[in-house]
Design a protein around this motif. Structure first.
Motif, mmCIF file in Angstrom:
data_model
loop_
_atom_site.group_PDB
_atom_site.id
_atom_site.type_symbol
_atom_site.label_atom_id
_atom_site.label_comp_id
_atom_site.label_asym_id
_atom_site.label_seq_id
_atom_site.Cartn_x
_atom_site.Cartn_y
_atom_site.Cartn_z
ATOM 1 N N UNK A 278 2.148 -3.754 -2.497
ATOM 2 C CA UNK A 278 1.774 -2.856 -1.268
ATOM 3 C C UNK A 278 0.881 -1.648 -1.843
ATOM 4 N N UNK A 279 1.275 -1.216 -3.138
ATOM 5 C CA UNK A 279 0.451 0.008 -3.519
ATOM 6 C C UNK A 279 -0.746 -0.362 -4.260
ATOM 7 N N UNK A 280 -0.840 -1.540 -4.754
ATOM 8 C CA UNK A 280 -2.140 -2.089 -5.115
ATOM 9 C C UNK A 280 -3.082 -2.363 -4.128
ATOM 10 N N UNK A 281 -2.408 -3.159 -2.945
ATOM 11 C CA UNK A 281 -3.461 -3.393 -1.734
ATOM 12 C C UNK A 281 -4.052 -2.155 -1.315
ATOM 13 N N UNK A 282 -3.051 -1.042 -1.324
ATOM 14 C CA UNK A 282 -3.589 0.297 -0.768
ATOM 15 C C UNK A 282 -4.620 0.885 -1.710
ATOM 16 N N UNK A 283 -4.600 0.735 -2.891
ATOM 17 C CA UNK A 283 -5.456 1.152 -4.082
ATOM 18 C C UNK A 283 -6.743 0.531 -4.053
ATOM 19 N N UNK A 284 -6.561 -0.931 -3.607
ATOM 20 C CA UNK A 284 -7.873 -1.591 -3.433
ATOM 21 C C UNK A 284 -8.601 -1.545 -2.158
ATOM 22 N N UNK A 285 -8.430 -0.557 -1.387
ATOM 23 C CA UNK A 285 -8.912 -0.177 -0.200
ATOM 24 C C UNK A 285 -8.473 -0.783 1.255
ATOM 25 N N UNK A 286 -7.303 -1.268 1.155
ATOM 26 C CA UNK A 286 -6.687 -1.788 2.350
ATOM 27 C C UNK A 286 -5.967 -0.824 2.965
ATOM 28 N N UNK A 287 -6.242 -0.557 4.404
ATOM 29 C CA UNK A 287 -5.444 0.409 5.109
ATOM 30 C C UNK A 287 -3.841 -0.104 5.527
ATOM 31 N N UNK A 288 -3.367 1.010 6.031
ATOM 32 C CA UNK A 288 -2.060 0.527 6.292
ATOM 33 C C UNK A 288 -1.559 1.382 7.654
ATOM 34 N N UNK A 289 -0.977 0.941 8.531
ATOM 35 C CA UNK A 289 -0.410 1.697 9.719
ATOM 36 C C UNK A 289 0.554 2.571 9.187
ATOM 37 N N UNK A 290 0.953 3.549 10.073
ATOM 38 C CA UNK A 290 1.931 4.771 9.410
ATOM 39 C C UNK A 290 3.309 4.372 9.135
ATOM 40 N N UNK A 291 3.714 3.178 9.882
ATOM 41 C CA UNK A 291 5.063 2.494 9.652
ATOM 42 C C UNK A 291 5.191 1.949 8.124
ATOM 43 N N UNK A 292 4.155 1.409 7.599
ATOM 44 C CA UNK A 292 3.861 0.898 6.329
ATOM 45 C C UNK A 292 3.786 1.755 5.301
ATOM 46 N N UNK A 293 3.157 2.902 5.575
ATOM 47 C CA UNK A 293 2.800 4.008 4.658
ATOM 48 C C UNK A 293 4.147 4.804 4.549
ATOM 49 N N UNK A 294 4.877 4.816 5.608
ATOM 50 C CA UNK A 294 6.198 5.675 5.646
ATOM 51 C C UNK A 294 7.280 4.996 4.711
ATOM 52 N N UNK A 295 7.182 3.511 4.646
ATOM 53 C CA UNK A 295 7.883 2.434 3.866
ATOM 54 C C UNK A 295 7.660 2.880 2.428
ATOM 55 N N UNK A 296 6.414 2.830 2.252
ATOM 56 C CA UNK A 296 5.843 2.891 0.621
ATOM 57 C C UNK A 296 6.251 4.318 0.261
ATOM 58 N N UNK A 297 5.974 5.458 1.055
ATOM 59 C CA UNK A 297 6.394 6.593 0.686
ATOM 60 C C UNK A 297 7.955 6.793 0.462
ATOM 61 N N UNK A 298 8.722 6.224 1.402
ATOM 62 C CA UNK A 298 10.154 6.068 1.013
ATOM 63 C C UNK A 298 10.577 5.619 -0.176
ATOM 64 N N UNK A 299 9.962 4.495 -0.485
ATOM 65 C CA UNK A 299 10.276 3.736 -1.745
ATOM 66 C C UNK A 299 9.951 4.216 -2.782
ATOM 67 N N UNK A 300 8.756 5.016 -3.061
ATOM 68 C CA UNK A 300 8.363 6.005 -3.923
ATOM 69 C C UNK A 300 9.558 7.013 -4.339
ATOM 70 N N UNK A 301 9.801 7.969 -3.223
ATOM 71 C CA UNK A 301 10.799 8.824 -3.325
ATOM 72 C C UNK A 301 12.162 8.058 -3.987
ATOM 73 N N UNK A 302 12.707 7.145 -3.574
ATOM 74 C CA UNK A 302 14.018 6.300 -3.777
ATOM 75 C C UNK A 302 13.614 5.829 -5.310
#
Length: 192
Positions: A125-149
């Motif tokens: 998911x992080x690589x997809x985002x870095x490659x230019x794919x957008x993400x709905x806020x729910x997906x971005x929230x999970x990415x942020x939560x996983x990063x913190x975890x």
């Protein structure tokens, strides 16, 4: 849908969002205890309420903008020959405090360890985002939560034998995103 199912799913969504927030500050054990309240099973994407949560996410998108880019699976990012990771990401960089590099995390079999299950989907998911794919806020929230975890110092092996159901749920959300089936998110890339 029955009215009782509607309220149960609404409660599940509220509890999941609360778990995303509360699960950040606690230990893996605390997050697991919170998640038992949130999820009846660990197959989040297969859960009918989860399907409704993702549908609601698509309907409550931050803007009416169409999704940008396309997404690829963990298999593409981990073992497809010749794939270059987006700028700023190095396969040999340490993956948080795991003692392994990003590529080593991707190469390691999950064997039911929620840390690795989430890590595989997180990396994609992080690589997809870095490659230019957008993400709905729910997906971005999970990415942020996983990063913190992952930043909290949790170690490999702490989430085996069905442990860490909240993190398993996060992995399910990211799996749907990486496979191009999360509502309101980009579709899967054609070239894979």
């Amino acid at each position: 849908m029955k009215l009782s199912s509607f309220f149960t799913c609404k409660a599940s969504r509220a509890a999941l969002m609360l778990g995303l927030v509360l699960g950040l500050a606690g230990s893996p054990g605390m997050a697991a205890a919170q998640a038992r309240v949130v999820l009846a099973d660990t197959a989040f994407v297969a859960n009918p309420c989860a399907q409704l949560v993702m549908q609601a996410e698509a309907e409550l998108a931050d803007c009416a903008c169409p999704p940008k880019g396309c997404v690829r699976t963990q298999g593409y990012w981990s073992n497809k020959p010749g794939v270059v990771w987006p700028s700023g990401f190095d396969r040999n960089a340490p993956f948080f405090s795991s003692g392994l590099a990003w590529q080593q995390i991707m190469d390691r079999p999950t064997r039911g360890d929620a840390y690795l299950i989430l890590a595989h989907q997180y990396v994609a998911a992080v690589l997809n985002r870095a490659a230019g794919a957008s993400a709905p806020s729910g997906v971005q929230s999970v990415i942020n939560a996983a990063t913190a975890w992952f930043n909290s110092g949790v170690a490999l092996g702490e989430c085996t034998a069905g442990g860490c159901p909240l993190q398993r749920a996060w992995a399910g959300v990211l799996d749907a995103y990486n496979n191009g089936v999360y509502p309101g998110a980009p579709r899967h890339c054609d070239e894979e």
